[in-house]
Design a protein around this motif. Sequence first.
Motif, PDB file in Angstrom:
ATOM      1  N   ILE A  96      35.623  43.872  32.104  1.00 28.63           N
ATOM      2  CA  ILE A  96      34.470  44.018  32.979  1.00 28.63           C
ATOM      3  C   ILE A  96      34.920  44.507  34.351  1.00 28.63           C
ATOM      4  O   ILE A  96      35.982  44.130  34.854  1.00 28.63           O
ATOM      5  CB  ILE A  96      33.687  42.690  33.087  1.00 28.63           C
ATOM      6  N   GLN A  97      34.106  45.372  34.961  1.00 25.75           N
ATOM      7  CA  GLN A  97      34.370  45.896  36.291  1.00 25.75           C
ATOM      8  C   GLN A  97      33.029  46.122  36.982  1.00 25.75           C
ATOM      9  O   GLN A  97      32.346  47.117  36.731  1.00 25.75           O
ATOM     10  CB  GLN A  97      35.173  47.201  36.229  1.00 25.75           C
ATOM     11  N   TYR A 125      44.170  41.674  33.565  1.00 27.00           N
ATOM     12  CA  TYR A 125      43.956  42.360  34.843  1.00 27.00           C
ATOM     13  C   TYR A 125      44.595  43.738  34.763  1.00 27.00           C
ATOM     14  O   TYR A 125      45.761  43.884  34.355  1.00 27.00           O
ATOM     15  CB  TYR A 125      44.602  41.555  35.972  1.00 27.00           C
ATOM     16  N   LYS A 126      43.834  44.757  35.138  1.00 26.98           N
ATOM     17  CA  LYS A 126      44.380  46.102  35.241  1.00 26.98           C
ATOM     18  C   LYS A 126      43.726  46.805  36.409  1.00 26.98           C
ATOM     19  O   LYS A 126      42.491  46.831  36.510  1.00 26.98           O
ATOM     20  CB  LYS A 126      44.142  46.906  33.963  1.00 26.98           C
ATOM     21  N   GLY A 139      39.563  39.397  39.653  1.00 24.80           N
ATOM     22  CA  GLY A 139      39.100  38.237  38.901  1.00 24.80           C
ATOM     23  C   GLY A 139      37.644  37.976  39.244  1.00 24.80           C
ATOM     24  O   GLY A 139      36.851  38.905  39.392  1.00 24.80           O
ATOM     25  N   CYS A 140      37.288  36.706  39.405  1.00 27.31           N
ATOM     26  CA  CYS A 140      35.938  36.331  39.819  1.00 27.31           C
ATOM     27  C   CYS A 140      36.061  35.218  40.855  1.00 27.31           C
ATOM     28  O   CYS A 140      36.503  34.109  40.542  1.00 27.31           O
ATOM     29  CB  CYS A 140      35.117  35.874  38.620  1.00 27.31           C
ATOM     30  N   GLU A 141      35.668  35.535  42.088  1.00 26.01           N
ATOM     31  CA  GLU A 141      35.822  34.586  43.185  1.00 26.01           C
ATOM     32  C   GLU A 141      34.741  33.518  43.187  1.00 26.01           C
ATOM     33  O   GLU A 141      34.991  32.353  43.532  1.00 26.01           O
ATOM     34  CB  GLU A 141      35.802  35.335  44.520  1.00 26.01           C
ATOM     35  N   LYS A 142      33.513  33.896  42.803  1.00 23.69           N
ATOM     36  CA  LYS A 142      32.379  32.969  42.899  1.00 23.69           C
ATOM     37  C   LYS A 142      31.545  33.027  41.625  1.00 23.69           C
ATOM     38  O   LYS A 142      31.343  34.098  41.045  1.00 23.69           O
ATOM     39  CB  LYS A 142      31.501  33.323  44.101  1.00 23.69           C
ATOM     40  N   ARG A 146      39.869  46.922  35.458  1.00 27.12           N
ATOM     41  CA  ARG A 146      39.008  45.934  34.808  1.00 27.12           C
ATOM     42  C   ARG A 146      39.703  44.579  34.746  1.00 27.12           C
ATOM     43  O   ARG A 146      40.923  44.489  34.907  1.00 27.12           O
ATOM     44  CB  ARG A 146      38.663  46.387  33.392  1.00 27.12           C
ATOM     45  N   VAL A 147      38.894  43.558  34.485  1.00 26.17           N
ATOM     46  CA  VAL A 147      39.427  42.225  34.212  1.00 26.17           C
ATOM     47  C   VAL A 147      38.768  41.690  32.946  1.00 26.17           C
ATOM     48  O   VAL A 147      37.656  42.089  32.592  1.00 26.17           O
ATOM     49  CB  VAL A 147      39.177  41.249  35.384  1.00 26.17           C
TER      50      VAL A 147
END
Length: 292
Positions: A203-204, A229-230, A247-250, A281-282
Amino acid sequence: MPIEVRYTEVKPGETAKFDFNGKSVSDYVVGIAYWKYDYGNDRMVHQLELSVQATKPNDTTISASVTGKLADDSGNVLDTNASKVVVCCVAVIGPKNPAVALENVDNIPDHGESKLIALPNPPCAITNTFLSGWQLSYSKQHQVAAVEFETGSSIHGNEVGITAIASMHDNSGNLPSTAQVNGGLIAATTTGEGLLVQLVPDIQKAVGEVFALRFSQPLSSAVVLLQKYKVTFHKSQDNYVRTIGGGCEKWEVDEYTVRLTEPRAFVTDDSNNVQTNDQSRVSLVIIGIPKA
């Protein structure tokens, strides 16, 4: 033997502390939801590292020491005040649950596999791996075109190994002399062991975008774990690095739904070069705890 989750944001060099409110923890694992490194100015890269090392100082608390490194050959390092890491902990409360396996393993080489970890019996409904750190280092400083790291799994009967990919390169053929990841594992015989798991692959999202993920049961809490992670610079060019992370911070839990804010990978320099989104993407593992 319920399962509980916690998360917190710290700066590199700090310790993440997870308090389970007086309840005894018998087993635990830690991972990374989000990271952001900032040099202060754009520079070449020699080392790119992150490590989360967890201990249990007492029966009801897990501590995770977070160390980070972004360095060139001239003594420049990351600005810790402008950098951050969101660390997550998944824990078994009360007696150890034989139907659940939680494990962290360090120093898994690129395209290698960790020591084998015993799986719960019978065959697992849940077997997910995720990142708890990485070590990427050129032999000397270079520019960066792309960075990639991820974990996977390889099942061997009633055991599993955590597999790794770790790479960094410029456009002159320079590759890391050290390339390895630290990984975590969550395995359970059924989804009835007090946790639900969903994978969000590749996902990005743009700044401000939210991705909603629906679970089969209402949730009391959830954590996000970075599995893959890329990041690739614009047009696959190699550049100096100013900021890098992802990543996802929140995220927000709303009954059946977990809403992820801006899940993505990013990199910038001081010349307005950023990541190429279709090559960045992650992948995320979402751990949901059902309401009682």
